[in-house]
Design a protein around this motif. Sequence first.
Motif, PDB file in Angstrom:
ATOM      1  N   GLY A 122      -6.226 -17.937  -8.873  1.00  8.28           N
ATOM      2  CA  GLY A 122      -5.375 -16.754  -9.019  1.00  8.28           C
ATOM      3  C   GLY A 122      -4.163 -16.696  -8.109  1.00  8.28           C
ATOM      4  O   GLY A 122      -3.657 -15.624  -7.809  1.00  8.28           O
ATOM      5  N   SER A 124      -0.123 -17.549  -7.290  1.00  2.78           N
ATOM      6  CA  SER A 124       1.169 -17.936  -7.847  1.00  2.78           C
ATOM      7  C   SER A 124       1.716 -19.093  -7.020  1.00  2.78           C
ATOM      8  O   SER A 124       1.153 -19.425  -5.979  1.00  2.78           O
ATOM      9  CB  SER A 124       2.150 -16.774  -7.767  1.00  2.78           C
ATOM     10  N   PRO A 182       0.145  -6.277  -3.615  1.00  3.89           N
ATOM     11  CA  PRO A 182      -0.522  -7.538  -3.278  1.00  3.89           C
ATOM     12  C   PRO A 182       0.360  -8.768  -3.502  1.00  3.89           C
ATOM     13  O   PRO A 182       1.081  -8.836  -4.483  1.00  3.89           O
ATOM     14  CB  PRO A 182      -1.721  -7.567  -4.219  1.00  3.89           C
ATOM     15  N   ILE A 183       0.250  -9.694  -2.564  1.00  4.91           N
ATOM     16  CA  ILE A 183       0.943 -10.976  -2.684  1.00  4.91           C
ATOM     17  C   ILE A 183      -0.134 -12.049  -2.588  1.00  4.91           C
ATOM     18  O   ILE A 183      -0.928 -12.050  -1.643  1.00  4.91           O
ATOM     19  CB  ILE A 183       1.957 -11.158  -1.535  1.00  4.91           C
ATOM     20  N   ARG A 184      -0.145 -12.917  -3.565  1.00  2.00           N
ATOM     21  CA  ARG A 184      -1.167 -13.972  -3.580  1.00  2.00           C
ATOM     22  C   ARG A 184      -0.488 -15.227  -4.097  1.00  2.00           C
ATOM     23  O   ARG A 184      -0.256 -15.381  -5.291  1.00  2.00           O
ATOM     24  CB  ARG A 184      -2.310 -13.544  -4.491  1.00  2.00           C
ATOM     25  N   TYR A 212      -2.224 -14.464   1.217  1.00  3.76           N
ATOM     26  CA  TYR A 212      -2.780 -13.360   0.434  1.00  3.76           C
ATOM     27  C   TYR A 212      -2.692 -12.110   1.288  1.00  3.76           C
ATOM     28  O   TYR A 212      -3.267 -12.066   2.373  1.00  3.76           O
ATOM     29  CB  TYR A 212      -4.233 -13.686   0.042  1.00  3.76           C
ATOM     30  N   ASP A 214      -3.147  -7.945   1.081  1.00  2.97           N
ATOM     31  CA  ASP A 214      -3.587  -6.801   0.291  1.00  2.97           C
ATOM     32  C   ASP A 214      -4.329  -5.851   1.229  1.00  2.97           C
ATOM     33  O   ASP A 214      -4.400  -6.101   2.428  1.00  2.97           O
ATOM     34  CB  ASP A 214      -4.492  -7.261  -0.865  1.00  2.97           C
ATOM     35  N   LYS A 215      -4.908  -4.791   0.661  1.00  2.21           N
ATOM     36  CA  LYS A 215      -5.533  -3.790   1.537  1.00  2.21           C
ATOM     37  C   LYS A 215      -6.870  -4.237   2.111  1.00  2.21           C
ATOM     38  O   LYS A 215      -7.239  -3.824   3.191  1.00  2.21           O
ATOM     39  CB  LYS A 215      -5.693  -2.480   0.781  1.00  2.21           C
ATOM     40  N   ASP A 216      -7.593  -5.058   1.384  1.00  2.00           N
ATOM     41  CA  ASP A 216      -8.934  -5.374   1.888  1.00  2.00           C
ATOM     42  C   ASP A 216      -9.170  -6.889   1.992  1.00  2.00           C
ATOM     43  O   ASP A 216     -10.212  -7.396   1.620  1.00  2.00           O
ATOM     44  CB  ASP A 216      -9.993  -4.714   1.012  1.00  2.00           C
ATOM     45  N   VAL A 217      -8.192  -7.576   2.491  1.00  2.00           N
ATOM     46  CA  VAL A 217      -8.334  -9.011   2.713  1.00  2.00           C
ATOM     47  C   VAL A 217      -9.069  -9.209   4.044  1.00  2.00           C
ATOM     48  O   VAL A 217      -8.809  -8.498   5.002  1.00  2.00           O
ATOM     49  CB  VAL A 217      -6.941  -9.671   2.786  1.00  2.00           C
ATOM     50  N   THR A 218     -10.015 -10.156   4.067  1.00  2.00           N
ATOM     51  CA  THR A 218     -10.773 -10.370   5.309  1.00  2.00           C
ATOM     52  C   THR A 218     -10.867 -11.857   5.645  1.00  2.00           C
ATOM     53  O   THR A 218     -10.616 -12.720   4.804  1.00  2.00           O
ATOM     54  CB  THR A 218     -12.221  -9.845   5.182  1.00  2.00           C
ATOM     55  N   GLU A 221     -13.280 -13.587   3.477  1.00  2.00           N
ATOM     56  CA  GLU A 221     -12.744 -14.003   2.184  1.00  2.00           C
ATOM     57  C   GLU A 221     -11.874 -15.261   2.323  1.00  2.00           C
ATOM     58  O   GLU A 221     -11.879 -16.132   1.457  1.00  2.00           O
ATOM     59  CB  GLU A 221     -11.935 -12.878   1.534  1.00  2.00           C
ATOM     60  N   THR A 225     -12.517 -18.575   0.178  1.00  2.00           N
ATOM     61  CA  THR A 225     -11.484 -19.187  -0.661  1.00  2.00           C
ATOM     62  C   THR A 225     -11.297 -20.660  -0.310  1.00  2.00           C
ATOM     63  O   THR A 225     -11.219 -21.518  -1.183  1.00  2.00           O
ATOM     64  CB  THR A 225     -10.140 -18.433  -0.465  1.00  2.00           C
ATOM     65  N   TYR A 293      -2.317  -2.884   5.568  1.00  2.00           N
ATOM     66  CA  TYR A 293      -2.485  -4.165   4.883  1.00  2.00           C
ATOM     67  C   TYR A 293      -2.982  -5.243   5.840  1.00  2.00           C
ATOM     68  O   TYR A 293      -2.631  -5.258   7.015  1.00  2.00           O
ATOM     69  CB  TYR A 293      -1.166  -4.621   4.262  1.00  2.00           C
ATOM     70  N   VAL A 294      -3.783  -6.125   5.277  1.00  2.00           N
ATOM     71  CA  VAL A 294      -4.266  -7.272   6.032  1.00  2.00           C
ATOM     72  C   VAL A 294      -3.917  -8.505   5.196  1.00  2.00           C
ATOM     73  O   VAL A 294      -3.858  -8.427   3.969  1.00  2.00           O
ATOM     74  CB  VAL A 294      -5.795  -7.199   6.255  1.00  2.00           C
TER      75      VAL A 294
ATOM     76  N   ILE B 418     -11.045  -6.579   9.630  1.00  2.00           N
ATOM     77  CA  ILE B 418     -10.347  -7.876   9.708  1.00  2.00           C
ATOM     78  C   ILE B 418     -11.286  -9.032   9.361  1.00  2.00           C
ATOM     79  O   ILE B 418     -10.932  -9.925   8.597  1.00  2.00           O
ATOM     80  CB  ILE B 418      -9.758  -8.100  11.124  1.00  2.00           C
ATOM     81  N   VAL B 479     -17.533 -15.000   1.945  1.00  2.00           N
ATOM     82  CA  VAL B 479     -17.832 -14.076   0.842  1.00  2.00           C
ATOM     83  C   VAL B 479     -18.337 -14.884  -0.348  1.00  2.00           C
ATOM     84  O   VAL B 479     -18.009 -16.058  -0.497  1.00  2.00           O
ATOM     85  CB  VAL B 479     -16.587 -13.264   0.416  1.00  2.00           C
ATOM     86  N   VAL B 484      -9.097 -11.676  -7.259  1.00  2.00           N
ATOM     87  CA  VAL B 484      -7.883 -12.137  -7.924  1.00  2.00           C
ATOM     88  C   VAL B 484      -7.089 -10.879  -8.244  1.00  2.00           C
ATOM     89  O   VAL B 484      -7.656  -9.899  -8.698  1.00  2.00           O
ATOM     90  CB  VAL B 484      -8.224 -12.920  -9.213  1.00  2.00           C
ATOM     91  N   LYS B 489       1.366 -13.904 -12.736  1.00  4.42           N
ATOM     92  CA  LYS B 489       1.339 -15.150 -11.971  1.00  4.42           C
ATOM     93  C   LYS B 489       2.604 -15.955 -12.268  1.00  4.42           C
ATOM     94  O   LYS B 489       2.968 -16.148 -13.424  1.00  4.42           O
ATOM     95  CB  LYS B 489       0.099 -15.976 -12.313  1.00  4.42           C
ATOM     96  N   ILE B 490       3.217 -16.381 -11.197  1.00  7.40           N
ATOM     97  CA  ILE B 490       4.476 -17.106 -11.334  1.00  7.40           C
ATOM     98  C   ILE B 490       4.284 -18.508 -10.787  1.00  7.40           C
ATOM     99  O   ILE B 490       3.599 -18.687  -9.785  1.00  7.40           O
ATOM    100  CB  ILE B 490       5.567 -16.354 -10.539  1.00  7.40           C
TER     101      ILE B 490
END
Lengths: 329, 797
Positions: A122, A124, A182-184, A212, A214-218, A221, A225, A293-294, B418, B479, B484, B489-490
């Motif tokens: 997911g 870009s 969100p930026i991913r 990545y 977003d509000k709940d990035v840890t 995670e 990933t 944001y994290v 965090i 996790v 996603v 998506k670019i």
Amino acid sequence: MIDKITEARKEFDTFVSNIRDLKALEELRLKFLSRKGIIQNFFEEFKNLPPAEKRNVGKILNELKNYTQTVYDELKEKLESQKKKTGHFVDITLPGRKRQIGSKHLITQTLDEIKSIFKGLGFSVYEGPELESDYNNFEALNFPDDHPARDMQDTFFINDKFLLRTHTSPVQIRLMSQKKPPIRAIMPGKVFRNEAISAKSYCLFHQVEGLYVDKDVTFAELKGTLVSFIKQYFGHDVKYRFRTSFFPFTEPSAEMDVWWQPKGKEGRWLEVLGCGMVDPNVLKNVGIDPEEYVGYAFGMGIERTAMRKYGIDDIRILFDSDLRFLNQF
Amino acid sequence: MKVSLNWLKDYIDLEDITIEQIVDKLTYAGLEIEEVVDQAKLYENIVVGYVKERKKHPNADKLSLCIVNDGSRDYSVICGAPNVAQGQKVPFAKIGAVIPSNGLKIEKVKLRGEVSEGMICSEKELSISDNHEGIMVLDSSFEVGNPFSKVMSLDDVILDIAITPNRADALSHIGIARDLAALFKKKLKIPQIELEEIEEDSAKYASVEIIDTENCPRYVAKVVLNVEIKESPDWLKKRIESIGLRPINNVVDVTNFVLYEVGQPLHAFDLDKLAGNKIIVKKADKGDKFVTLDSKERILSESDLMICDAEKPVAIAGVMGGENSEVTNETKNILLESAFFNPSSIRKTAKRLGLQADASYRFERGVDYNITVWAAKRAAQLIAMTAGGKVCKSEIDVYPRPFEKKSVELRYERIKKILGYDIEKETVKKIFTNLGFGLNEQGKSLKLDIPSFRHDIEREIDLIEEVARIYGYDKIPEVEKISVTLEEKIDQSENNDCIRNILNSLGFYEILTNSLLKEEIAREYGNPIGVINPQSAEMSHLRPSLIPGMLQAISNNIKVNEKNLQLFEIGKVFQKINDRIETFEDFKESEHLIIALTGNAVEDEWYEKERRFDFYDLKGFTTTFLNKYLPGAEFEIMRLDSDKFEYGMQILLSGELIVWGGKLDGRLLKPFEIQQDVFATVFDLDRINSVEQKIPEFRELLKFPKVFRDFAFILDSEIEAGEVIKVIRNVSSNLLHHVKLFDIFQSESLGMDKKSLAFRLEYYDGSRTLTEEEVDKEFRRAIKAVEEKFNAKLRGI
């Protein structure tokens, strides 16, 4: 005599069953049907027979002659028509006419593989310029001026404001400045280090970074990933570890090692990527509230990954453009 | 940084912990162990041997034949050293030993007809010292057969640790021990200093004045009188040697010891060489000259912080002492400096002078501003111990700008936010206590007093990292599922991927070349941007074009006899717009693609004769590529006039130049020593990729027959075929769909300067079948137009 004639007929039939081409057919004709052939010989013998036998033998002999001539004629027609179909003799051992398919550079191939894994997760894909501002390459990424952290990356400077990017991280700054979370995304590209060219280092190489926000990035995670990535890239049984490290633009920072076990040699941990949680100072610099944001970020060198995978021990061969190297991949 | 395990044990109890555990834990916690040298293993199979007998080698004058006993049996050993003698106890490397200094493996060998079953070693071979004059002779009290490492107490393990720039606090044995204490939940033991001091105060013998208080917020001086400069005692030499330093004398060794013990760089001045017995800390005058300890003259700048006496500079603060105040064998009285200098000031000076030493390395990362007094006392104590001096009472402590005590709040819920994992409050508290932080519980958060040695900790996030680091990254679970996002998506790289695929299928290999070129080459292709600190003149300017990189690649290949090439590269090129680069508008970075052909298109084959690549191969590849990559786009192809090409084409799209190429001019090939023709096309990808990608619309398949008509004309050889086709198209209706040039013919029979061009015209209509009459009408119109326009003669239909 009759026995001999019966015997000759049998022999004729066996011969015929093995005939595949006109050459063999000609051998058949010479052996049986020519003027010095077996059948003509029988007729010579026939002349000397007592008249009482002549009648009977003559009949059988004529039968043989007719039979062999008919078989021969049919076979000849069949083989000749076959030759006509193909027009000429095809030598299938000749090499085929040459066609050439080129190849992507090994670095491109490695990038493609990495890109496709992250696109599946997911992400870009974004790119950015190679000639960057000091601000985007260092300052915004929390490298204070006159700080030893700047020594971690030997830099080619254009002047005191511009430089050749030392990592693809400035693309993170560009992206976060232009786009709301969100930026991913992952950010592949060419980077430069002011190092002497040797088997181990080149003045430029390629990186892929990931981001990545977003509000709940840890951190958990981030680990998940990257584990998913290395399992896809190195295989499900890969042994890995995360250890503490330091990068000015992430906090906490980690390096991910994988266990490398070359055949017949001692295994060891090899660093594959650096990662961490985007430092709040970096988020502030691009106008993102670090309370809300994290983010996480990671990055890896492509050359090293490729060299390891394909057993290349001199980085320079990647940039020599030698066809003998290029056409191996 | 090298760290001795035995030394570490002075500050932490590591009895029940293995080396593997230490290596693992430190590495996980961010102190990456790069190498472990276990001395016991280093000296494996090297034992105390007894030289029972020594006689001359029968066949070699300079060699002796010895009988060496290892406690269990006799060995015949050949030795080349002149000092070997009967009755000596020596380090004896048995078969299987590896000589530490050179990695030589000891095997049974024959030397000039005599067998040697081992080796008697020199100090150098054992990496004990540089002494290689003869074999090392051991103390006669050593028991024969004992391991060499044991009798010499070479039982240390040396760890080489890579320390990241944020961890200034870890640049010492106590610093490492502190992390180990937190990691193994042990207690850190800081040595207690008990000092015997004389009545007189340090201040009686010296004074300190700080003028530049910003760059020197604290300066501590302590005076030790009547020292005797000599060799250090064994224990001290051993410590110093264990971390790879060379012992110098007792005073210098003590300052180094304290530096590596606690991380505070110290400097010892010969007090009697300080004019006015005074220390003044101030900026240098620009252009001043100063001779440093290494006897080199340095030219100072006004940003350099200097330690001066009443008359002159005596040290470059935090970087290197001066020759004029150096401690020598004659030194009697010492002033010890223990200070805090501003990291960025030290860094600037050290960088400018190219002097990076243990002291500046620590100052520029930030030392502990509260350890200065302790470090001065510690050094005084050790100097008194090793040099027999008298330590003056108290220290001169000039501290004009006291550091404020920092405290930072840590919200427990933020740890989970965090890390994505909850760590128990008690565990968190314990981690900080062990790391030396002060704790104030405030319900939902923890207020932490930051120790003076942790300059890296300023914010909550820094505290969270400490928790994660000591708790262990490996214990934070991954996790099970990752998220996603819903956004579009670019993929900005997909255009180039598509280009590569097309070119691969056309037989081109991708190359990657250096973006940095020699200035002279770069200038040929535009106004290049220079790098101010290049590795070499060969790569000083950014490429303004992909052509030189391609030529280099072709040249490399020709040298290895790969002469037939079809290559491409996609990459950035750079052009200066304004001489001064201050903004992104002052230069242009664009993405280009280059394709190049050289050598044979076809080699001699059983089905075909050899043929060289030519312009029409290039044009064919170029247009095939463009038609595939930008389907439906209408290009205008024109002749190109350029000094880069002997002849060439330019291709325009909507009036904009997007592609140019042709036969490269021989002048460009010269620097690369290429002697065969090179054909190349350059594509401006920024422009090409900005063309809007249309989704192709489906066209009905043709249901009616096509009608073809051929004709050939004889016309002037200078007339371009393209012009003829243009005329044919102009006079034809939309029933004409394609004009194909299928033959060109020139011969004497046609006449001088004449040629014959043969065309096939394709007519059809999507909605009906054409009649012969209407096609003939069209066809005759075309013939007439060509005849009239070009004075052409119809040759045949």
